[in-house]
Write an enzyme that holds these catalytic residues in place. Structure first.
Site, PDB file in Angstrom:
ATOM      1  N   LYS A  59       7.120   0.742  -3.613  1.00 16.30           N
ATOM      2  CA  LYS A  59       6.376   0.113  -4.737  1.00 16.30           C
ATOM      3  C   LYS A  59       7.363   0.399  -6.147  1.00 16.30           C
ATOM      4  O   LYS A  59       7.683  -0.726  -6.893  1.00 16.30           O
ATOM      5  CB  LYS A  59       5.095   0.196  -5.074  1.00 16.30           C
ATOM      6  CG  LYS A  59       3.929  -0.126  -4.028  1.00 16.30           C
ATOM      7  CD  LYS A  59       2.840   0.193  -3.911  1.00 16.30           C
ATOM      8  CE  LYS A  59       1.864  -0.548  -2.632  1.00 16.30           C
ATOM      9  NZ  LYS A  59       0.558   0.134  -2.842  1.00 16.30           N
ATOM     10  N   GLN A 103      -3.057   4.852  -4.740  1.00 14.03           N
ATOM     11  CA  GLN A 103      -2.664   4.651  -3.457  1.00 14.03           C
ATOM     12  C   GLN A 103      -3.765   4.969  -2.525  1.00 14.03           C
ATOM     13  O   GLN A 103      -4.428   5.980  -2.687  1.00 14.03           O
ATOM     14  CB  GLN A 103      -1.435   5.460  -2.968  1.00 14.03           C
ATOM     15  CG  GLN A 103      -0.774   5.044  -1.608  1.00 14.03           C
ATOM     16  CD  GLN A 103      -0.484   3.687  -1.203  1.00 14.03           C
ATOM     17  OE1 GLN A 103      -0.109   3.072  -2.065  1.00 14.03           O
ATOM     18  NE2 GLN A 103      -0.897   3.332  -0.121  1.00 14.03           N
ATOM     19  N   ASP A 126      -4.421  -3.729  -8.769  1.00 16.85           N
ATOM     20  CA  ASP A 126      -4.425  -3.817  -7.447  1.00 16.85           C
ATOM     21  C   ASP A 126      -6.006  -4.445  -6.922  1.00 16.85           C
ATOM     22  O   ASP A 126      -6.131  -4.701  -5.687  1.00 16.85           O
ATOM     23  CB  ASP A 126      -4.512  -2.499  -6.847  1.00 16.85           C
ATOM     24  CG  ASP A 126      -4.087  -2.320  -5.422  1.00 16.85           C
ATOM     25  OD1 ASP A 126      -3.364  -3.251  -5.026  1.00 16.85           O
ATOM     26  OD2 ASP A 126      -4.441  -1.357  -4.800  1.00 16.85           O
TER      27      ASP A 126
END
Length: 285
Positions: A59, A103, A126
């Site tokens: 990413k 994450q 996200d």
């Protein structure tokens, strides 16, 4: 991957993601020129899980290529929930950070939901907070969960209109199955959620005009259960580069199908980058 012996078309997520990242990079460059400030995505990694480390590295590399500044925070596996929350709250209050990615999974010692909720909604690129799920469900401005957002972009790119279709989502996670179903419902599909307690799952799958497999079990959906001509979106990624759908048998019945890898996966990161620039544009306006 075996050859495709029938008229099933592959939905090329890699190509579509590449085009979306190119558009995002152009927007990021324009924003940087106008404001003097590049978009910034902060990534937070708890522990040293090899898959998570690799994914975050990927990413960050994509950020760099798209002209998005990356700030990375690594926390040890012994980090407490309170420490993760404090880290995310600090990033939420930092005006130089426009988007935040925690994450996940974060490990058994962390209250993942509490951690997600420490992310400011305007920086939740996200799409993991309560606020993002609510705004998505009500069709209000906000950020969508990245994988379902990528799925919808794939459907659009291949001319799949969910309206009036029967959509079956196998999986009910808060950041994949549930939001995927809500987004299909918002596009006027008739949605059925299936899961580990669904009686006669095969019968439900056989009714699907659009099937989203997001259960996290390799080759769980068998080709003989696919409705002929159905659109099959495999959002699973399991060891050995295999999805939740048995591709070799499903491809003989589906009309459109995503490969694994190269289908849904690349779209997830592309949507994350696009939403980071969206967030920066709003915050720097």
């Amino acid at each position: 991957m075996s050859s495709t012996p029938t008229d099933a078309r592959l939905m090329d997520g890699s190509g579509l993601a590449r085009r979306l990242v190119e558009e995002t990079a152009a927007r990021a460059a324009d924003l940087t020129r106008r404001t003097g400030t590049p978009p910034c995505l902060a990534t937070v990694l708890v522990g040293e899980d090899p898959a998570s480390v690799t994914y975050v590295r990927m990413k960050r590399a994509r950020c760099e290529k798209a002209g998005i500044r990356s700030r990375h925070v690594e926390l040890p596996a012994t980090t407490t929930t309170a420490e993760v929350v404090a880290t995310l709250e600090g990033l939420s209050n930092d005006p130089e950070v426009h988007g935040i990615l925690l994450q996940h999974p974060v490990g058994p010692g962390i209250d993942e939901r509490a951690a997600f909720e420490a992310i400011a909604p305007e920086k939740d690129v996200d799409g993991v907070t309560f606020s993002s799920f609510a705004t998505m469900s009500f069709g209000l401005p906000g950020f969508v969960s990245c994988t379902p957002g990528g799925i919808m972009r794939l459907l659009d790119a291949y001319g799949v209109d969910p309206a009036g279709k029967r959509a079956v989502v196998v999986g009910r996670s808060a950041i994949l199955g549930k939001p995927a179903g809500m987004m299909l419902l918002a596009r006027n599909a008739t949605v059925t959620y299936c899961h580990s307690h669904t009686a006669d799952l095969s019968a439900a799958v056989r009714e699907a005009d659009i099937l989203v497999a997001a259960v996290g079990r390799p080759r769980f959906i068998k080709g003989e259960d696919i409705k002929p001509g159905a659109v099959v979106v495999d959002a699973g990624y399991n060891p050995g580069n295999v999805g939740d759908v048995d591709f070799d048998t499903a491809v003989t019945r589906a009309g459109l199908i995503t490969p694994v890898p190269g289908g849904v996966g690349p779209m997830t990161i592309a949507v994350l980058l696009a939403q980071t620039v969206d967030a920066a544009e709003r915050q720097l306006a």
